[in-house]
Design a protein around this motif. Structure first.
Motif, PDB file in Angstrom:
ATOM      1  N   ALA A 186       0.834  -1.207   0.000  1.00 41.17           N
ATOM      2  CA  ALA A 186       0.000   0.000   0.000  1.00 41.17           C
ATOM      3  C   ALA A 186       0.866   1.253   0.000  1.00 41.17           C
ATOM      4  CB  ALA A 186      -0.933  -0.012   1.206  1.00 41.17           C
ATOM      5  N   ALA A 187       1.996   1.197   0.742  1.00 40.95           N
ATOM      6  CA  ALA A 187       2.894   2.357   0.787  1.00 40.95           C
ATOM      7  C   ALA A 187       3.501   2.630  -0.584  1.00 40.95           C
ATOM      8  CB  ALA A 187       3.999   2.117   1.815  1.00 40.95           C
ATOM      9  N   TYR A 188       4.007   1.571  -1.255  1.00 35.66           N
ATOM     10  CA  TYR A 188       4.566   1.771  -2.594  1.00 35.66           C
ATOM     11  C   TYR A 188       3.512   2.304  -3.561  1.00 35.66           C
ATOM     12  CZ  TYR A 188       9.203  -0.260  -1.923  1.00 35.66           C
ATOM     13  OH  TYR A 188      10.507  -0.476  -1.549  1.00 35.66           O
ATOM     14  N   ARG A 189       2.294   1.774  -3.444  1.00 37.81           N
ATOM     15  CA  ARG A 189       1.236   2.209  -4.359  1.00 37.81           C
ATOM     16  C   ARG A 189       0.854   3.671  -4.116  1.00 37.81           C
ATOM     17  NH1 ARG A 189      -1.966  -1.332  -3.054  1.00 37.81           N
ATOM     18  NH2 ARG A 189      -3.300  -0.155  -1.601  1.00 37.81           N
TER      19      ARG A 189
ATOM     20  N   ARG B  17       1.018   9.932   7.194  1.00 40.90           N
ATOM     21  CA  ARG B  17      -0.295   9.354   7.489  1.00 40.90           C
ATOM     22  C   ARG B  17      -0.275   7.823   7.458  1.00 40.90           C
ATOM     23  NH1 ARG B  17      -3.708  13.552   3.764  1.00 40.90           N
ATOM     24  NH2 ARG B  17      -4.487  14.935   5.421  1.00 40.90           N
ATOM     25  N   LEU B  18       0.439   7.255   6.487  1.00 42.38           N
ATOM     26  CA  LEU B  18       0.373   5.814   6.257  1.00 42.38           C
ATOM     27  C   LEU B  18       0.779   4.963   7.478  1.00 42.38           C
ATOM     28  CD1 LEU B  18       1.687   5.570   2.589  1.00 42.38           C
ATOM     29  CD2 LEU B  18      -0.540   4.794   3.426  1.00 42.38           C
ATOM     30  N   PRO B  19       1.857   5.309   8.207  1.00 37.60           N
ATOM     31  CA  PRO B  19       2.269   4.434   9.305  1.00 37.60           C
ATOM     32  C   PRO B  19       1.423   4.543  10.570  1.00 37.60           C
ATOM     33  CG  PRO B  19       3.758   6.279   9.158  1.00 37.60           C
ATOM     34  CD  PRO B  19       2.816   6.416   8.005  1.00 37.60           C
ATOM     35  N   VAL B  20       0.442   5.464  10.593  1.00 39.04           N
ATOM     36  CA  VAL B  20      -0.413   5.652  11.767  1.00 39.04           C
ATOM     37  C   VAL B  20      -1.805   5.086  11.461  1.00 39.04           C
ATOM     38  CG1 VAL B  20      -1.429   7.344  13.334  1.00 39.04           C
ATOM     39  CG2 VAL B  20       0.857   7.747  12.401  1.00 39.04           C
TER      40      VAL B  20
ATOM     41  N   PRO C 275      10.189   3.398   0.061  1.00 36.66           N
ATOM     42  CA  PRO C 275       9.253   4.132  -0.801  1.00 36.66           C
ATOM     43  C   PRO C 275       9.109   5.598  -0.420  1.00 36.66           C
ATOM     44  CG  PRO C 275       8.056   2.638   0.661  1.00 36.66           C
ATOM     45  CD  PRO C 275       9.513   2.295   0.772  1.00 36.66           C
ATOM     46  N   VAL C 276       9.264   5.913   0.875  1.00 33.74           N
ATOM     47  CA  VAL C 276       9.218   7.323   1.277  1.00 33.74           C
ATOM     48  C   VAL C 276      10.378   8.079   0.640  1.00 33.74           C
ATOM     49  CG1 VAL C 276       9.376   8.939   3.209  1.00 33.74           C
ATOM     50  CG2 VAL C 276       8.003   6.856   3.435  1.00 33.74           C
ATOM     51  N   GLY C 277      11.593   7.505   0.731  1.00 36.38           N
ATOM     52  CA  GLY C 277      12.759   8.162   0.138  1.00 36.38           C
ATOM     53  C   GLY C 277      12.628   8.313  -1.363  1.00 36.38           C
TER      54      GLY C 277
END
Length: 444
Positions: free
Chosen positions: A31-34, A51-54, A177-179
């Motif tokens: 989901a993070a990569y997408r 937002r994603l990790p919370v 993916p964040v980087g």
């Protein structure tokens, strides 16, 4: 003093692998990569990143980027609004000097030994927005060192479970993916800034105000040319009160043609301080356009250079030198339109150049129109060109109109003719001798 422990190696250098990651964590990473690959906006990517990790990985998250000595950028969120869903979770953000960041985050950013994951021991930690979080977590260095220094902060409440090896591995994998999203967004932002700066530098400069003359331009790059035009329209004031103007068409479209046109405008700005003679200026511009070492490097340009001076009794005197360009059109007070056929060869065709000159007198209220072939060669949906006859008829219709109205009407009429079809670059310059002002208190 820094309150984080010894660095640990980053556990992932690429995307998630199904055999290494439990299903729930794999779903989180996918989901993070997408989601992080959906935008080139730095703000959108950064908001998604916190937002994603919370609450899947932490109760609070912060992303901090430092791209230079002047400014740092941060985004924070926490789990208090998690019930609204990650898309609506409030995110706080700001740009601040790096010195305004909390000391423990500055200390983490100062460590420049590549990607790492560091534990944050239990305590009260000041976040970039000034709030305090009572808990523990991890700091993850982002893999984007060549563009900025960045850390991702993931915190849990004091009574929450400690980050174990699997959690730290997941945090490191999430930083990938964040980087990548941050790097892509920063690259895109820098490219947009360069393009905007280049476009601003290559657009026509504002027209000078000259006593006795009414000047106006219209300028429309081709639709496919990234808003940059190879057409030249430029007016430079002369020391004696007149102006030196240039209208031209560099062969080609887009960035290369626009840069070549920009060089010609800059050359004109310099040459007008040396001479106000259009023929002399054309000769120098031609020498600068020819590259004897490579025919491909020679820049071919059709051009008209003119000196314009208002005369004491009203009216204006134009001295026009041309190099293979379309004939200027003179609009007389009667509405009659005269084409001034000058001739000459285009810039870059040969050295030395062979150019021609004509002198035009404008009575008060009369105008001279210089234009590029994007006007007359504009083709409508049926393939028919706008042509010189329609342009002449339009000029007759607006023979007594101010220069700005004439330039605007030409551009609008051509755009209407195109009906949305692709077109060449368009440049127009209208030079009008100011109408004579009747004396006050004249005969009734």
């Amino acid at each position: 003093m820094s309150r984080h422990g010894v660095s640990e190696p980053c556990a992932a250098n690429g995307g998630p692998r199904a055999r290494d990651v439990p299903a729930p964590r794999l779903d989180f990473l996918l989901a993070a990569y997408r989601m992080l690959g959906q935008s080139l906006s730095l703000q959108r990517s950064a908001r998604a990143a916190v937002r994603l990790p919370v609450p899947a990985l932490a109760e609070a998250a912060a992303l901090v980027l430092v791209s230079g000595p002047q400014w740092a950028h941060w985004w924070t969120t926490d789990g208090r609004a998690a019930a609204h869903g990650p898309e609506r979770m409030p995110v706080r953000s700001a740009d601040v000097p790096p010195a305004d960041l909390p000391g423990w985050i500055r200390a983490a950013l100062a460590v420049a030994d590549g990607p790492w994951v560091r534990p944050v021991r239990c305590g009260r930690w000041v976040l970039p927005d000034g709030t305090e979080h009572d808990g523990h977590g991890v700091l993850v260095r982002l893999p984007c060192d060549h563009l900025c220094q960045g850390v991702l902060v993931l915190l849990r409440c004091a009574d929450g479970p400690a980050f174990d090896d699997a959690d730290r591995t997941l945090a490191a994998q999430y930083a990938e993916p964040v980087g990548r999203a941050v790097t892509a967004a920063l690259l895109y932002r820098d490219q947009v800034r360069v393009a905007d700066t280049l476009r601003a530098a290559l657009r026509p400069a504002p027209l000078p105000s000259v006593t006795g003359l009414d000047l106006a331009t219209a300028y429309r790059p081709a639709r496919e040319a990234m808003h940059m035009s190879g057409d030249i329209v430029h007016v430079e004031p002369l020391a004696d009160g007149g102006v030196l103007c240039i209208v031209g068409d560099v062969c080609g479209k887009g960035v290369d043609a626009a840069v070549a046109g920009g060089r010609l405008r800059q050359s004109l700005s310099i040459l007008c301080r040396v001479t106000g003679q259009p023929l002399d200026i054309l000769a120098v511009l031609n020498d600068a356009s020819v590259d004897t070492s490579s025919a491909a490097a020679t820049q071919f340009t059709t051009v008209v250079v003119g000196s314009v001076r208002a005369t004491p009794g009203g009216g204006a005197l134009l001295r026009l030198a041309a190099g293979g360009h379309l004939p200027p059109l003179v609009v007389r007070g009667t509405g009659e339109v005269e084409a001034v056929h000058i001739g000459g060869m285009m810039l870059g065709a040969d050295r030395p150049g062979r150019f021609a000159e004509a002198v035009v007198w404008l009575a008060p209220g009369e105008a001279c129109v210089l234009y590029t072939d994007g006007v007359t060669e504009a083709r409508g949906p049926t393939g028919t060109m706008f042509g010189p006859d329609r342009l002449a008829a339009l000029l007759t219709e607006y023979a007594t109109a101010p220069a700005a109205v004439v330039a605007e009407r030409i551009e609008q009429r051509v755009v209407d003719w195109l009906s949305g079809a692709h077109h060449d670059d368009i440049a127009i310059l209208v030079v009008r001798a100011q109408p004579a002002v009747p004396p006050r208190g004249g005969a009734r």
